[in-house]
Structures are given as C-alpha cells and as structure tokens.
Design a protein around this motif. Structure first.
Motif, mmCIF file in Angstrom:
data_model
loop_
_atom_site.group_PDB
_atom_site.id
_atom_site.type_symbol
_atom_site.label_atom_id
_atom_site.label_comp_id
_atom_site.label_asym_id
_atom_site.label_seq_id
_atom_site.Cartn_x
_atom_site.Cartn_y
_atom_site.Cartn_z
ATOM 1 N N ILE A 39 2.303 -6.314 -3.892
ATOM 2 C CA ILE A 39 2.190 -4.969 -4.480
ATOM 3 C C ILE A 39 3.697 -4.176 -3.912
ATOM 4 C CG2 ILE A 39 0.999 -2.806 -3.887
ATOM 5 C CD1 ILE A 39 -1.456 -4.557 -3.506
ATOM 6 N N TYR A 76 -5.949 1.621 -0.634
ATOM 7 C CA TYR A 76 -4.689 1.526 -1.115
ATOM 8 C C TYR A 76 -4.226 3.312 -1.138
ATOM 9 C CZ TYR A 76 -5.913 -2.941 -2.366
ATOM 10 O OH TYR A 76 -6.182 -4.371 -2.146
ATOM 11 N N LEU A 81 0.424 2.173 0.597
ATOM 12 C CA LEU A 81 1.375 1.793 -0.511
ATOM 13 C C LEU A 81 2.923 1.966 -0.105
ATOM 14 C CD1 LEU A 81 -0.264 3.180 -3.924
ATOM 15 C CD2 LEU A 81 -0.380 0.796 -2.739
#
Length: 373
Positions: A39, A76, A81
């Motif tokens: 990610i 998230y 993040l």
C-alpha cells in the motif's frame, strides 16, 4: 474421558493445535506486513506523478483513506496510510528477491499489475539482511522500528529482535533505553557497522556489560535510603526483565551465594553463568558510589570461583559491580592491567537515560579510553 490414560493424547492434540495457531498467526502477521508495504508503495508511486508533491500527496491520502475506510474499516485512517508510506520509504529493499524461512509456509499476494508472486519465509535463512522482510517481525514491531531515525541503530534492533524473539513491549523498552547507543558508545566506526550488520556479538568479556545499565523496570525511587537488600529483591522479582537488560546468554545460578574461608562467611549477591563465553559472572550490588574496597571484595569472590568452582570446561570467572556512580581513575589504579579484563564496573540508572545523559557518559568513557592508551 478425564482418565489419566487419555492425558498423553490430550497433550499431543494440544501441541498440534498450538502449533497450528502459531502458524496461522505468523501467516497473518506476514500478510499484514507485506500488504502494508505494498500500500505504501502504491501511495509513493502515485505521489511521484503529482506536480506539487506535498499538496497532491495529502489530497491523495485523504481521498484514499475515505474510500478504504468505507469498504475495509478504520484500519486505513489517514495516520495509518502515512505510516504505510513511511514504511515503504524506510524499507525500499523490503521485497528484494525471494525470502525463505523454516518452517516453510507459503502465502500468495496479488501484486498490482503483476502476476501472482509467492513469498517464502525462512526464519533461519542466513541470507536475510536487515531492511528485508522477516516473518519474525510483526507489524507491531515494524511500527516501533520506524521511530528509529538512525539506519545503523534500526538495523541493530531488527537483528536483535529476530535473534531474541522480542515482543513489541520488549523492543519498545530496548529502543527507549537507547540500547544501541549504550552498546556502541565505546566502539569505533568498524565496530558500529558490525553491530548494524551482525547485532551484538560476545567475543571478549568487555562485550558483556553496558554502562550505564538501565533498571527502570524496578520502579524504585532514586533515594539515599535505598538499601542493597531491597535492590537485590527487586532484581530477583523482575529477573526476566533484568536478564533482558543484561543481554543474551545469561543464565541465573544463585542469589546470596555463600562462600566460607577459614570460618568467615561471605555472600555474593548474584551469580550467573554466561552460556556463550562459558564462564561464571558474579554481580555485586552497591547503592552508593564505588570504592576501591568494593573492587577488592569482588576480586576475592572471582579468585575463589576460579580456584574452587570453575571446572576444566569453564573460562575465567568475571565480576561486575553495579553501583550508582564511580571514579574511573579509582577503577584503573585499583584493578591494574591484569584484572581489567576480569573485573568490570557499571553505573545503574533507575530511570531511562536521556540523550544528553548518554552523551555525557559517552564523553566520559572516551576520555577514560584515551587516558588508558
């Protein structure tokens, strides 16, 4: 079914279930770590397309977080993040090559715009290097490692966390107590680089002991009323944490070990055996500043162990005085060249040291080393 004859069956089944549970946990941790890295990779690569990196990056993460939380939950958030992005930037070599370990479990993750890639894990793979994926390092440990700014220090903590199977709580304490700085403070550049590539190795007696030694876990106040018996009791009650502070290889042998010489009794506060250097380690506790009499007393204990306890397979006994303060000149002239590699002294602190305190100790140690040469 509660009959004793079924106990062996129960124990075997229980071990199978515990092994399976541990394997599942490892797989879940490995998948989580790798997913978070991927990610972060996507965020960084997308950011690099923006003309105004900072503004575009903030908008990207905010928009991505909003959509991901609706579909996948609160894990998230914008903060998380950003952590994933930092993870990718801090560990750019994270997925170089195939990573193997034992026992060999295999998991498959879909890499964006690529074919399925199998990631093998091998706990004991000697080809592993800090900065690469290791299954023994769960996401909770990687989050702590991201706080370590120095690459050398971070690599050192990775190696030690894997070698000693540290939990997140243990790793957090070692980082907070500045373990790397304490171990490396008297080493040259080559020695520091070795710490960052090999971890802490015990090749000589001086490698065993840190100065200062941090024992904040005892919860004792810094008070002139503190007595040695209370300090000793607190260390024994917190023996597992004390062994972690001492370092790998220490095995507890005895407390208040009595030795008798012509009818006179003496008591050694703590006795350990070091399984790597193959020698006894005698610890004498002092709640005041070190004196030459303290060193003479410990020399007596060490000489006794060498003559009466040490066996053919043991290396010479080592002694350590733990004290609140010491005069390095007194240590130097009391011990002399023959004893300086057998008798050691360390200050202890009942609180975590600050960087300023550690730097002061470093300067003092370097000055002492220079005078010795």
């Amino acid at each position: 079914m509660t009959s004793p004859k079924f106990s062996p069956v129960y124990e075997r089944v229980r071990r199978i279930l515990e092994s399976a549970r541990a394997g599942i946990a490892r797989s879940v941790n490995s998948a989580q770590v790798t997913t978070n890295w991927l990610i972060g990779q996507q965020i960084v690569e997308e950011e690099q397309k923006g003309k105004n990196h900072a503004q575009y990056g903030d908008r990207l993460i905010a928009a991505l977080s909003s959509r991901l939380q609706k579909e996948f939950g609160h894990g998230y958030s914008v903060t998380n993040l950003k952590t994933f992005r930092q993870f990718y930037l801090t560990y750019p070599r994270f997925q170089l090559g195939q990573i193997g370990h034992t026992p060999c479990d295999q998991s498959t993750l879909a890499l964006p715009n690529t074919a399925q890639t199998k990631i093998r894990h091998t706990v004991c793979d000697e080809s592993w290097l800090p900065g690469q994926f290791h299954p023994a390092l769960a996401w909770s440990l990687y989050r702590l490692l991201l706080r370590v700014e120095s690459e050398n220090a971070r690599s050192f903590y990775e190696i030690e966390a894997v070698a000693n199977a540290w939990s997140a709580r243990e790793l957090e304490r070692q980082i907070g107590s500045l373990l790397f700085e304490r171990v490396s403070k008297s080493k040259d550049k080559v020695g520091v680089l070795e710490l960052a590539t090999k971890g802490q190795e015990f090749q000589r007696p001086a490698d065993l002991f840190k100065d200062p030694m941090v024992i904040e876990f005892l919860g004792l106040p810094e008070s002139p009323r503190l007595v040695e018996a209370n300090l000793e009791t607190a260390l024994i009650n917190n023996l597992q944490t004390f062994l972690l502070e001492l370092g790998k290889g220490f095995a507890f042998v005895a407390r208040q070990k009595r030795i008798t010489l012509d009818g006179d009794h003496f008591y050694i506060d703590l006795v350990f055996y070091h399984t790597i250097l193959k020698c006894y380690v005698l610890v004498d506790l002092k709640v005041a500043k070190l004196t030459h009499e303290n060193l003479g007393q410990l020399q007596l204990y060490v000489n006794y162990f060498d003559r009466e306890v040490r066996t053919a397979g043991d290396n010479p006994t080592l002694g350590l005085v733990l004290c609140t303060d010491k005069n390095d000149a007194v240590v130097k002239y009391t011990l002399g060249p023959e004893q300086k590699n057998k008798i050691f002294t360390s200050r202890y602190q009942l609180h975590l040291p600050t960087e300023t305190e550690l730097q002061t100790a470093l300067n003092r140690e370097l000055k002492h080393i220079g005078e010795a040469h």
